[in-house]
Design a protein around this motif. Structure first.
Motif, PDB file in Angstrom:
ATOM      1  N   GLU A  61     -12.475 -10.870  52.757  1.00 59.93           N
ATOM      2  CA  GLU A  61     -13.726 -11.448  53.239  1.00 59.93           C
ATOM      3  C   GLU A  61     -13.551 -12.922  53.580  1.00 59.93           C
ATOM      4  O   GLU A  61     -14.039 -13.398  54.613  1.00 59.93           O
ATOM      5  N   GLN A  87     -27.365 -10.694  48.688  1.00 58.72           N
ATOM      6  CA  GLN A  87     -26.705 -10.860  49.983  1.00 58.72           C
ATOM      7  C   GLN A  87     -26.546 -12.366  50.178  1.00 58.72           C
ATOM      8  O   GLN A  87     -27.495 -13.067  50.504  1.00 58.72           O
ATOM      9  N   GLN A 130     -24.897 -14.268  55.924  1.00 61.22           N
ATOM     10  CA  GLN A 130     -25.108 -13.466  57.123  1.00 61.22           C
ATOM     11  C   GLN A 130     -23.750 -12.935  57.586  1.00 61.22           C
ATOM     12  O   GLN A 130     -22.711 -13.524  57.281  1.00 61.22           O
ATOM     13  N   PRO A 131     -23.721 -11.834  58.347  1.00 65.22           N
ATOM     14  CA  PRO A 131     -22.445 -11.205  58.691  1.00 65.22           C
ATOM     15  C   PRO A 131     -21.572 -11.962  59.683  1.00 65.22           C
ATOM     16  O   PRO A 131     -20.345 -11.825  59.659  1.00 65.22           O
ATOM     17  N   SER A 145     -20.578  -7.925  55.573  1.00 71.11           N
ATOM     18  CA  SER A 145     -21.945  -7.634  55.164  1.00 71.11           C
ATOM     19  C   SER A 145     -22.034  -6.882  53.835  1.00 71.11           C
ATOM     20  O   SER A 145     -23.078  -6.318  53.513  1.00 71.11           O
ATOM     21  N   GLY A 167     -18.620  -9.761  60.919  1.00 69.39           N
ATOM     22  CA  GLY A 167     -19.326  -8.633  60.323  1.00 69.39           C
ATOM     23  C   GLY A 167     -19.132  -8.410  58.841  1.00 69.39           C
ATOM     24  O   GLY A 167     -19.162  -7.263  58.377  1.00 69.39           O
TER      25      GLY A 167
END
Length: 280
Positions: A207, A26, A29-30, A36, A34
């Motif tokens: 993204e 990961q 952070q979103p 994610s 958002g």
């Protein structure tokens, strides 16, 4: 009675083992937008070495531009792009706190190309075709800046390299097992790229659009400029995206998505404008 496994079975088994070896990470952070999605990377690709090679490649590009006398020729363009970067880079802490301490670098290359990019680790280049040829406003340049920085934050280069490495290993194993010649192997690689790499590239672009528009908004740049930017790009290329955008989402889909997410981050932009400083 135990049956002998054929070459195809062994090939598939070994190829699957290569894929299973991938790990999930990961990277960011979103944020408000958002983003994610969990990302899969391969142990075959060392992230540190990848970033080191990116830095070396950056130096090579700058060196070639220096020889051609196309590096940072226009002081006004350079100052303008760096000023935008100085406002956006602190916002990276929202998505990835340690990114603020990367060794960021921003340079401008004189070229008619409508292009810009950010290598892993924060090495940025803008082309004057995008700045002057497109007659882009600061708000529009900020959308490009945010988008390219988002690619680095999400480490899309690492992810894509991992996919390619895993695919290459799997295809090599299959080719060896089946006795495929080099021409067949090249064709297999092409099929893999078209089937798997292209959709992922579109996913990466979406993204980067969404994270980028939030970065710019937090820095006090109007998110509505994301739509006008792509409209200018389409007009500059007779309705089609530039070649470097040829595998990206369709213009209409992209503008629609940017409008939705621009509305979502508008409060951040308005807050930054009211306070006279960026929103952290």
């Amino acid at each position: 009675m135990r049956k002998n496994l054929g070459p195809w079975t062994w090939a598939v088994t070994l190829a699957c083992a290569a894929v299973v070896g991938c790990q999930t990470v990961q990277t960011t952070q979103p944020g408000v937008v958002g983003v994610s999605r969990e990302q899969r990377v391969s142990p075959l690709i060392n992230r540190a070495e990848l970033n080191q090679q990116a830095g070396l490649q950056y130096r090579q590009v700058l060196g070639e531009a220096q020889k051609k006398q196309t590096l940072n020729r226009d002081g006004e363009d350079v100052a303008r792009v760096r000023r935008i970067a100085d406002r956006i880079i602190p916002q990276t802490a929202v998505f990835r706190p340690e990114a603020v301490n990367w060794k960021w670098e921003v340079n401008v290359i004189s070229s008619k190309e409508l292009n810009a990019w950010c290598m892993p680790g924060g090495k940025i280049a803008f082309y004057t075709g995008l700045i002057d040829g497109l007659k882009a406003t600061d708000d529009e340049l900020a959308q490009v800046m945010g988008h390219e920085i988002a690619h680095a934050l999400r480490e899309h280069a690492w992810e894509r390299a991992s996919k390619s490495a895993t695919a290459g290993l799997g295809l090599s194993i299959i080719g060896i097992a089946l006795g495929a010649d080099q021409g067949q192997m090249d064709l297999a690689g092409l099929v893999y790229n078209v089937t798997f790499e292209l959709p992922n590239s579109r996913e990466h672009e979406t993204e980067a659009d969404r994270i980028g528009i939030e970065l710019a908004a937090r820095a006090g740049y109007d998110p509505r400029a994301a739509v006008t930017l792509w409209q200018k790009m389409a007009k500059a290329n007779d309705g089609a995206p530039p070649k470097w955008l040829s595998t990206h989402p369709a213009h209409e889909d992209r503008q629609s998505d940017l409008k939705v997410y621009g509305d979502k981050v508008m409060p951040l932009y308005e807050q930054a404008k009211r306070s006279g400083r960026a929103v952290l």
